[in-house]
Design a protein around this motif. Structure first.
Motif, PDB file in Angstrom:
ATOM      1  N   THR A  58       0.845  -1.186   0.000  1.00  0.00           N
ATOM      2  CA  THR A  58       0.000   0.000   0.000  1.00  0.00           C
ATOM      3  C   THR A  58       0.882   1.237   0.000  1.00  0.00           C
ATOM      4  O   THR A  58       1.866   1.308   0.732  1.00  0.00           O
ATOM      5  CB  THR A  58      -0.916   0.024   1.247  1.00  0.00           C
ATOM      6  N   LYS A  59       0.538   2.205  -0.832  1.00  0.00           N
ATOM      7  CA  LYS A  59       1.268   3.469  -0.875  1.00  0.00           C
ATOM      8  C   LYS A  59       0.409   4.530  -0.202  1.00  0.00           C
ATOM      9  O   LYS A  59      -0.752   4.711  -0.565  1.00  0.00           O
ATOM     10  CB  LYS A  59       1.590   3.862  -2.309  1.00  0.00           C
ATOM     11  N   ILE A  60       0.988   5.204   0.779  1.00  0.00           N
ATOM     12  CA  ILE A  60       0.275   6.249   1.502  1.00  0.00           C
ATOM     13  C   ILE A  60       0.831   7.594   1.051  1.00  0.00           C
ATOM     14  O   ILE A  60       2.034   7.829   1.115  1.00  0.00           O
ATOM     15  CB  ILE A  60       0.425   6.073   3.020  1.00  0.00           C
ATOM     16  N   LEU A  61      -0.046   8.458   0.575  1.00  0.00           N
ATOM     17  CA  LEU A  61       0.347   9.764   0.065  1.00  0.00           C
ATOM     18  C   LEU A  61       0.191  10.787   1.187  1.00  0.00           C
ATOM     19  O   LEU A  61      -0.890  11.329   1.410  1.00  0.00           O
ATOM     20  CB  LEU A  61      -0.520  10.156  -1.134  1.00  0.00           C
ATOM     21  N   SER A  62       1.268  11.021   1.914  1.00  0.00           N
ATOM     22  CA  SER A  62       1.172  11.886   3.092  1.00  0.00           C
ATOM     23  C   SER A  62       0.820  13.325   2.713  1.00  0.00           C
ATOM     24  O   SER A  62       0.124  14.009   3.469  1.00  0.00           O
ATOM     25  CB  SER A  62       2.452  11.831   3.925  1.00  0.00           C
ATOM     26  N   PHE A 137      -8.760  10.885  10.844  1.00  0.00           N
ATOM     27  CA  PHE A 137      -7.582  10.861  10.004  1.00  0.00           C
ATOM     28  C   PHE A 137      -8.026  10.466   8.603  1.00  0.00           C
ATOM     29  O   PHE A 137      -8.621   9.403   8.417  1.00  0.00           O
ATOM     30  CB  PHE A 137      -6.579   9.826  10.527  1.00  0.00           C
ATOM     31  N   TYR A 138      -7.767  11.304   7.628  1.00  0.00           N
ATOM     32  CA  TYR A 138      -8.107  11.018   6.234  1.00  0.00           C
ATOM     33  C   TYR A 138      -6.825  10.589   5.531  1.00  0.00           C
ATOM     34  O   TYR A 138      -5.956  11.427   5.273  1.00  0.00           O
ATOM     35  CB  TYR A 138      -8.717  12.248   5.561  1.00  0.00           C
ATOM     36  N   LEU A 139      -6.703   9.296   5.281  1.00  0.00           N
ATOM     37  CA  LEU A 139      -5.497   8.734   4.702  1.00  0.00           C
ATOM     38  C   LEU A 139      -5.683   8.529   3.199  1.00  0.00           C
ATOM     39  O   LEU A 139      -6.560   7.768   2.775  1.00  0.00           O
ATOM     40  CB  LEU A 139      -5.161   7.398   5.364  1.00  0.00           C
ATOM     41  N   ALA A 140      -4.863   9.201   2.404  1.00  0.00           N
ATOM     42  CA  ALA A 140      -4.888   9.040   0.950  1.00  0.00           C
ATOM     43  C   ALA A 140      -3.978   7.866   0.608  1.00  0.00           C
ATOM     44  O   ALA A 140      -2.787   7.888   0.928  1.00  0.00           O
ATOM     45  CB  ALA A 140      -4.412  10.314   0.268  1.00  0.00           C
ATOM     46  N   VAL A 141      -4.549   6.820   0.005  1.00  0.00           N
ATOM     47  CA  VAL A 141      -3.789   5.611  -0.256  1.00  0.00           C
ATOM     48  C   VAL A 141      -4.014   5.086  -1.668  1.00  0.00           C
ATOM     49  O   VAL A 141      -5.054   5.336  -2.284  1.00  0.00           O
ATOM     50  CB  VAL A 141      -4.137   4.477   0.747  1.00  0.00           C
ATOM     51  N   ILE A 142      -3.011   4.357  -2.150  1.00  0.00           N
ATOM     52  CA  ILE A 142      -3.150   3.573  -3.363  1.00  0.00           C
ATOM     53  C   ILE A 142      -2.951   2.116  -2.920  1.00  0.00           C
ATOM     54  O   ILE A 142      -1.867   1.752  -2.449  1.00  0.00           O
ATOM     55  CB  ILE A 142      -2.106   3.959  -4.429  1.00  0.00           C
TER      56      ILE A 142
END
Length: 144
Positions: A58-62, A137-142
């Motif tokens: 998983t890639k997390i876009l901080s 917490f709104y986590l933007a992920v791929i």
């Protein structure tokens, strides 16, 4: 001067049925995951909050992630760092959640999970914490 195209704009320029662009091509496995934590009067300095377990890869876009705190916690200093891959501030250094409102993660970039693991928040608290303050917490992920 030339006009150049991407894989998607080339398909959009030639709108035959075989060239239709799917939603998956436009946003492949991208999502923003809202994760809610509600404060308690027993929250303490250095507590770790397990936000969500995500799969390896998983890639997390901080830079596209943020926190929303539902109310002010006046009289309290409450900050969190957000981490992944056993690094407590891989996604963000101290985020002030005691004033209420939206706060962007302090770091930008992409962190890829090296194993299935939790994204965590580590608290730094001074003062009494009120019960029942929602922190989202709104986590933007791929996702892989």
């Amino acid at each position: 001067m030339a006009t150049l195209t991407t894989n998607i704009s080339a398909k959009q320029a030639d709108p035959k049925p075989k060239n239709m662009v799917s939603g998956k091509e436009l946003t492949p496995n991208f999502t923003i995951i809202p994760v809610t934590y509600t404060t308690t009067s027993t929250d303490a300095n250095a507590d770790t909050i397990n936000l969500i377990k995500l799969p390896k890869g998983t890639k997390i876009l901080s830079g596209s992630s943020y926190v929303y705190s539902g109310a002010s916690t006046a009289g309290t200093s409450y900050t969190v760092t957000v981490g992944a891959n056993a690094d407590v501030d891989a996604l963000s250094t101290a985020i002030d959640i005691d004033t209420g409102g939206k706060v962007a993660f302090a770091l930008t970039g992409v962190v890829e999970l090296t194993s299935e693991s939790y994204v965590t928040a580590t608290a730094a608290i001074s003062g009494a914490v009120p019960n029942g303050v929602p922190v989202v917490f709104y986590l933007a992920v791929i996702l892989p």
